[in-house]
Design an enzyme around this catalytic site. Sequence first.
Site, short mmCIF file in Angstrom:
data_model
loop_
_atom_site.label_atom_id
_atom_site.label_comp_id
_atom_site.label_asym_id
_atom_site.label_seq_id
_atom_site.Cartn_x
_atom_site.Cartn_y
_atom_site.Cartn_z
N GLU A 137 0.79 -1.24 0.00
CA GLU A 137 0.00 0.00 0.00
C GLU A 137 0.82 1.29 0.00
OE1 GLU A 137 -2.98 -0.02 3.10
OE2 GLU A 137 -4.22 -1.45 1.99
N GLU A 160 -5.79 -8.63 0.48
CA GLU A 160 -6.48 -8.39 1.75
C GLU A 160 -7.95 -8.10 1.46
OE1 GLU A 160 -5.09 -5.28 4.36
OE2 GLU A 160 -2.98 -5.78 4.00
N TRP A 212 -8.05 -10.79 5.44
CA TRP A 212 -7.41 -9.99 6.48
C TRP A 212 -8.33 -10.00 7.68
CZ3 TRP A 212 -2.59 -7.95 6.80
CH2 TRP A 212 -2.34 -7.15 7.93
N PHE A 249 -9.93 -7.54 13.36
CA PHE A 249 -10.11 -8.10 12.02
C PHE A 249 -9.96 -9.62 11.98
CE2 PHE A 249 -9.22 -3.87 10.07
CZ PHE A 249 -10.11 -3.91 9.00
C1 NOJ Z 1 -4.40 -2.47 5.00
C2 NOJ Z 1 -3.08 -2.70 5.66
O1 NOJ Z 1 -2.21 -3.36 4.80
C3 NOJ Z 1 -3.17 -3.41 7.00
O2 NOJ Z 1 -1.96 -3.18 7.67
C4 NOJ Z 1 -4.37 -2.93 7.76
O3 NOJ Z 1 -4.41 -3.51 9.05
C5 NOJ Z 1 -5.62 -3.30 7.00
N1 NOJ Z 1 -5.59 -2.73 5.68
C6 NOJ Z 1 -6.93 -2.89 7.67
O4 NOJ Z 1 -7.05 -1.51 7.73
#
Ligand code: NOJ
Length: 471
Positions: free
Chosen positions: A156, A371, A418, A434
């Site tokens: 990201e 994810e 995720w 999560f």
């Molecule tokens: C994207 C990120 O890569 C991860 O670190 C984060 O916890 C999740 N999304 C949820 O926001």
Amino acid sequence: MLLQKTLLSFFFFSLLLLVQSKHNHEVEEEEEVVTRSMFPDDFIFGVATSAYQIEGAYLEDGKSLNNWDVFTHHPGGRFGEINPSGLMFYNNIIDNLLLKGIEPFVTIHHFDLPQELEDRYGGWLSPHMQEEYVYFAKLCFEKFGDRVKNWMTINEPNVFTQFAYMRGTFPPRRCSLPFGNCSAGNSDVEPLIAAHNMLIAHAKAVKLYRNHFQPKQGGIVGLTANAFHYEPYTNDEFSYQAVERSYAFNVDWIFDPLIYGNYPALMRKYLGKDLPKFSKEEVELLKGSIDFIGINHYSTFYALDCFNSNDCTSTENRAIGGYTGRAIARNGIPIGDEMGVFGFRIVPYGMEKLLNRLSLRYPNTSIYITENGYCPPNYQEGTELLQDFTRIKFHQTYLASMSKAMRKGAKVKGYFVWSFMDNFEWIQGYNITFGLYYVDRNTMKRTPRLSAKWFKDFIANGEKSSTISTF
Ligand code: NOJ
């Protein structure tokens, strides 16, 4: 439970743990049902985590400080060379995964980097980071590439640079008004510079991998970006243009350079001199520098046009450059049910629309959903949330939506939940859950939620269907 033996006193991994199962069934067509057999035999299902979000033990076993340690604790300093305990730790993880028939997908850099590099270079603002990153990537290819065949270079860059250099909510906490109130920074240009360095760093690492490791090791390498879907806010031309700009400034920003060698035309048009330029050599280096697109997808927003409307009232919801904004409701009606992360809403159809769009823009590139996951809006301590029916429904509906896109031609090769277990959700800390596994924060005991059982059964059972209703 294992304590963290952090890697190499350097960047840190995230691991996507892949579980694969084989089935030979016809594709189901019913929309209200999602089964394993709706996906190809070689489709990959897994779960994802990242080192800093689950490992803990921040100064144990030879690990030095990283930027998140400093951001979340107190300043200090303790730097080191390659940490043999770190190597051993990840070697053990990789070996044990393979032993259990789980294939690792490894992200080389997931938000955290050694504090020394923040101090020395100002982190990703400096082109020096390109070489530092390549050094680390090389080490990973050398030490783990005999067993790891699936690499993501960076996680990201589009989110990280906006939080770190535009809004100042991630280390190194740089920004300027009106986007945030930091002691230093420039929210208009710094995120663009940092992302520029990350993209070139990626491309250099991929060149190295392709020249020196891929021929022998035979793996693939991609990069993961966050990608929301955007819907028009109103039914007029300006709103449709705002959708296009939102995609350009959030998603195409990252993948256009990696596939076509340059930033999207809309970014070049609007940002002019603020947008860094790639040299001719860099264009060649970048072009085609991914074997697959990695997508972290959670939610859908209405795209706001900040030029021709007064809809963009808050800087909080503005994309980079400030030319578009985003909203979660229209005429008072939310776009989907609420999730725990601020602004995230459950919008399963967004998955299909996003994938359709990616397939049109990058028709020849495979996609992995690296994810996708759900966190409940109200944090509850304890085991109340073990019966997580909403999370199960979330995955069923998003999977069904993904499968529709695949039937229309989207080349999706894998899907990772995720997250494997509850973790540290960056500035939202520990109140966001999560995980398929519940983690008791006091005892560190892990307990499978119902969703863990559901996902296991879903992967293993090609015929048994799980009926879903829509949100
Ligand atoms: C994207 C990120 O890569 C991860 O670190 C984060 O916890 C999740 N999304 C949820 O926001």
